[in-house]
Write a protein that holds these residues in place. Structure first.
Motif, mmCIF file in Angstrom:
data_model
loop_
_atom_site.group_PDB
_atom_site.id
_atom_site.type_symbol
_atom_site.label_atom_id
_atom_site.label_comp_id
_atom_site.label_asym_id
_atom_site.label_seq_id
_atom_site.Cartn_x
_atom_site.Cartn_y
_atom_site.Cartn_z
ATOM 1 N N SER A 100 0.821 -1.406 -0.073
ATOM 2 C CA SER A 100 -0.052 0.014 0.102
ATOM 3 C C SER A 100 0.929 1.230 0.075
ATOM 4 O O SER A 100 1.948 1.228 0.221
ATOM 5 N N ARG A 101 0.075 2.334 -0.135
ATOM 6 C CA ARG A 101 1.003 3.671 -0.231
ATOM 7 C C ARG A 101 1.485 3.860 1.128
ATOM 8 O O ARG A 101 2.648 4.518 1.252
ATOM 9 N N ASP A 102 0.855 3.679 2.178
ATOM 10 C CA ASP A 102 1.283 4.017 3.476
ATOM 11 C C ASP A 102 2.336 2.958 3.749
ATOM 12 O O ASP A 102 3.536 3.489 4.685
ATOM 13 N N THR A 128 5.300 4.590 2.328
ATOM 14 C CA THR A 128 5.955 5.785 3.065
ATOM 15 C C THR A 128 6.553 5.084 4.342
ATOM 16 O O THR A 128 7.717 5.895 4.652
ATOM 17 N N ARG A 152 3.743 9.480 9.604
ATOM 18 C CA ARG A 152 2.712 9.675 8.504
ATOM 19 C C ARG A 152 2.501 8.099 8.294
ATOM 20 O O ARG A 152 1.243 7.719 8.407
ATOM 21 N N GLY A 153 3.301 7.263 7.787
ATOM 22 C CA GLY A 153 3.037 6.088 7.455
ATOM 23 C C GLY A 153 2.473 5.096 8.385
ATOM 24 O O GLY A 153 1.310 4.342 8.386
ATOM 25 N N HIS A 202 1.172 6.170 11.352
ATOM 26 C CA HIS A 202 0.129 6.474 12.062
ATOM 27 C C HIS A 202 -1.115 6.021 11.213
ATOM 28 O O HIS A 202 -1.842 5.468 11.535
ATOM 29 N N ASN A 203 -1.108 6.287 9.988
ATOM 30 C CA ASN A 203 -1.845 5.651 9.081
ATOM 31 C C ASN A 203 -2.380 4.001 9.099
ATOM 32 O O ASN A 203 -3.440 3.509 9.078
ATOM 33 N N ILE A 204 -1.200 3.249 9.116
ATOM 34 C CA ILE A 204 -1.327 1.894 9.353
ATOM 35 C C ILE A 204 -1.875 1.251 10.645
ATOM 36 O O ILE A 204 -2.801 0.547 10.709
ATOM 37 N N LEU A 211 -3.769 3.279 12.435
ATOM 38 C CA LEU A 211 -5.587 3.530 12.421
ATOM 39 C C LEU A 211 -6.064 2.403 11.676
ATOM 40 O O LEU A 211 -7.134 2.254 12.192
ATOM 41 N N GLY A 212 -5.594 2.048 10.766
ATOM 42 C CA GLY A 212 -6.353 0.819 9.871
ATOM 43 C C GLY A 212 -6.442 -0.239 10.606
ATOM 44 O O GLY A 212 -7.549 -1.183 10.930
ATOM 45 N N ARG A 256 -9.196 -0.081 13.427
ATOM 46 C CA ARG A 256 -10.617 -0.187 12.966
ATOM 47 C C ARG A 256 -10.969 -1.687 12.566
ATOM 48 O O ARG A 256 -11.962 -2.063 12.656
#
Length: 687
Positions: free
Chosen positions: A333-335, A338, A400-401, A403-405, A407-408, A411
């Protein structure tokens, strides 16, 4: 009265060790509070703070031997922790991905570096190759970010960490070879010496360290001694690597890999390692890095600015291109791209080592007597500026990367994970640590409030001393869980009998699993399990683990899980399987599943979807269990999936299990699993 200033001299730079340590700890304490408002990553803030208080800033603290010592320990700590937190099953499965990424993140910067050094900056070819090695090397300075966010076992992190070791080994090998050619010492003996020493070092760390660690942990349960032992192994690994001609960070990482399975992710020892590292060692390292930064280098001359600009742009572009190639190759993935870029873009440890070696190699002298160095002052100053720039990019990109991972994952967890409660009935203080350890390893890592412990007293035979004894047991359980950063709720209960107390607690608290000790006085042979355990099994239809520990579960190398025929038909089959899968991920130990092929097919299918270090062995007849003893070793644990009578997976051989355990497996830790089973009373349990 004497003025206070006369009693506390504050001449700059500070020389009083008390004031120096207080200042650094104050920075570590206040940095998160100040930087969160400015949205500056904590790691970058410590580097900036080091630059401000260092010799090139306000000159409050010199980068003396104490700072260098603490910083070196912090860097080794980061590398050790990265090896320790790796999912070994995932690492083995993704080792070829790490190799590919390592080749990408080495070869692309090498090409950029040689081109920039030789054709843009006009350096000789050997100097250009060494400059390219600076481009290729990288430091996991942002690893604490992924560790703190709990995504250290993400595929992207595994690839980045493995690739970092590969590229650093290759970059430092280039450094060794270039220096050898420059000094004329690269003869045949040089190659033999390098190859043999590196092979011996790697073999010694990966083979001997686990043996030494397992021997020590089996004989020493003192918390302080265990932590000090870990520190000794970290620095011993670093020393062996340095003696072999490698960078110490390689040895520290290999030491982490070697100790990986001896220090489970949910263990108290791992919690102490992370706590001390994040509070002391790693902040000292980051502040020490900041002290290297000299902002005046920007204004010294045009050459420094030119070299630094070429190095910063070239290395950032090269590392980003390597991350993009990795993403495209493995469909990440993009994250994740990153995150890989962020982890691989910082240049500190290996880069500093390479530039200092190249700077100290003198090839000759000019007519004026000035030394001609392999790497000149421009590269040295440019490297310092590159460290600042790449550390900044690395921390922002990684945060950034990651943090997004994270959060995923939160969820997914909220959507998929039901509420779980594991109840631990306590009877004697000696078994408390191991029962809590087993329960901690069976639960998912992110569930922090899933444990409760119960001590019940028969109210017809109560004694005033029972309350004190109960409190002592429950306090011991709470401390054991807290040591691994888990919350455990202690419960004390009076009831007509202990079995009724446990059964009532199970229903009242909606308990999903029961972890209890085996019959203490006579092992598993008197009344089979003991009257209390048999009564609990008769009253409760939940997944129950009955544990007889012989050695700490963290020292277990292999878990043998013996499964009866038709176990897959039981209602509780997926629940105990998931618990063992969690155990396998938390410990990294080998899981040997023994049972009929039809049952093993379900487990093989799960292993393909959610891999663990699993092995499968056909075992159709439990009467052949004594033959299994020849294949087990001292550091193995036996798990037996049991059944209540008149259920589909019950075998007559289960009645002979106590005899088998006494004759063949008395020196092995043993766990009996009683799954949820449908039957006459199933409606009472929601089946």
């Amino acid at each position: 009265m004497f003025p206070i200033a006369s009693l506390l001299p504050i001449d700059l730079p500070l020389e009083d060790p008390i004031l120096k340590f207080m200042l650094i700890m104050a920075i570590v304490l206040t940095a998160p509070l100040l930087l969160n408002r400015l949205r500056i990553p904590y790691l970058l803030g410590l580097i900036i703070a080091g630059a401000v208080i260092g010799p090139h800033g306000l000159n409050l603290v010199l980068r003396d031997s104490s700072i260098i010592l603490s910083g070196t320990a912090g860097l080794l700590y980061i590398m050790f922790q990265s090896g320790l937190e790796m999912d070994m099953n995932d690492f083995r499965r993704n080792s070829w991905r790490s190799l590919v990424f390592g080749l990408y993140t080495f070869s692309v910067p090498m090409a950029f570096g040689i081109f920039a050094g030789h054709w843009i900056l006009g350096y000789p070819i050997l100097s250009s190759i060494l400059l390219a090695a600076l481009f290729a090397s990288q430091t996991l300075i942002a690893y604490p970010i992924v560790s703190k966010l709990g995504i250290a076992r993400d595929k992207a992190v595994t690839i980045a960490v493995g690739g970092t070791i590969i590229t650093d080994i290759m970059a430092l090998s280039v450094l060794t070879v270039v220096v050898g050619f420059s000094t004329g010492s690269a003869d045949n003996a040089f190659w033999y010496r390098l190859g043999i020493s590196v092979a011996v070092c790697i073999a010694a760390i990966l083979v001997l360290f686990p043996l030494i660690g397992r021997w020590f942990f089996k004989r020493c349960s003192d918390n302080v001694s265990q932590y000090v032992f870990v520190l000794v192994m970290v620095f011993l690994g670093a020393f062996l690597a340095e003696a072999a001609g490698l960078e110490p960070i390689i040895g520290a990482f290999l030491a982490g890999l070697a100790m990986n399975r001896l220090i489970p992710a949910t263990s108290p020892l791992m919690n102490r390692i992370e706590f001390v590292g994040n509070a002391l060692f790693i902040p000292f390292f980051l502040i020490g890095v900041g002290m290297l930064i000299d902002y005046r280098a920007f204004f010294k001359d045009w050459e420094t600015i030119e070299v630094a600009s070429v190095m910063i742009v070239g290395v950032t572009a090269a590392k980003y291109l390597a991350a993009v190639l990795t993403q495209k190759t493995f469909r990440l993935s993009r994250d994740q791209r990153t995150l890989i870029f962020g982890l691989s873009s910082a240049h500190v440890a290996a880069t500093l080592a390479a530039v200092m070696v190249g700077y100290n190699v003198i090839l000759g002298h000019t007519p004026d007597g000035d030394p001609i160095r392999l790497l000149d002052d421009g590269v040295l100053n440019g490297t310092i500026l590159m460290i600042l720039a790449t550390c900044t990019v690395s921390t922002f990109a990684t945060q950034r990367g990651a943090h997004n991972i994270a959060l995923g994952e939160v969820r997914e967890k909220e959507e998929a994970d039901p509420a779980e409660q594991i109840l631990i009935p306590l009877a004697n203080e000696e078994s408390v640590p191991e029962l809590v350890s087993l329960a901690t390893l069976l639960k998912p890592r992110k569930l922090k409030n899933a444990l409760c412990a119960l001590h019940a007293v028969n109210n017809t035979e109560s004694d005033p001393r029972d309350v004190k004894r109960a409190q002592k047991l429950l306090d011991a359980a709470v401390r054991a869980a807290a040591a691994s950063d888990d919350y455990l709720q202690g419960l004390f209960r009076y009831d007509v009998n202990i079995v009724n107390a446990i059964a009532s607690t199970v229903l009242e608290r909606n308990v999903s699993d029961l972890v209890m000790g085996a019959h203490r006085e006579h092992g598993l042979t008197e009344h089979y399990l003991g009257k209390t355990a048999e009564g609990i099994l008769a009253r409760n239809n939940i997944t129950t683990f009955i544990y007889k520990p012989v050695q700490p579960i963290s020292t277990i190398q292999r878990h043998w899980i013996v499964i009866p025929a038709r176990a897959e038909l039981e209602a509780g089959f997926p629940y105990w399987v998931q618990r063992l899968w969690t155990l396998g991920r938390n410990t990294g130990a080998e899981m040997h599943f023994c049972g009929p092929d039809r049952t093993l097919d379900y487990l093989r299918e799960k292993a393909e979807k959610s891999p663990v270090n699993a092995r499968f062995r056909t075992l159709d007849d439990w009467d052949t269990l004594p033959d299994l003893a020849a294949d087990t070793r001292t550091d193995d644990a036996l798990w037996f999936v049991m059944s209540r009578r008149d259920r589909s997976s019950y075998l007559p051989a289960m009645g002979r299990l106590p005899d088998y355990l006494e004759r063949c497996f008395s020196r092995r830790s043993c766990i009996l699993i009683y799954p949820v089973q449908a039957g006459e009373d199933s409606n009472r349990f929601g089946l």
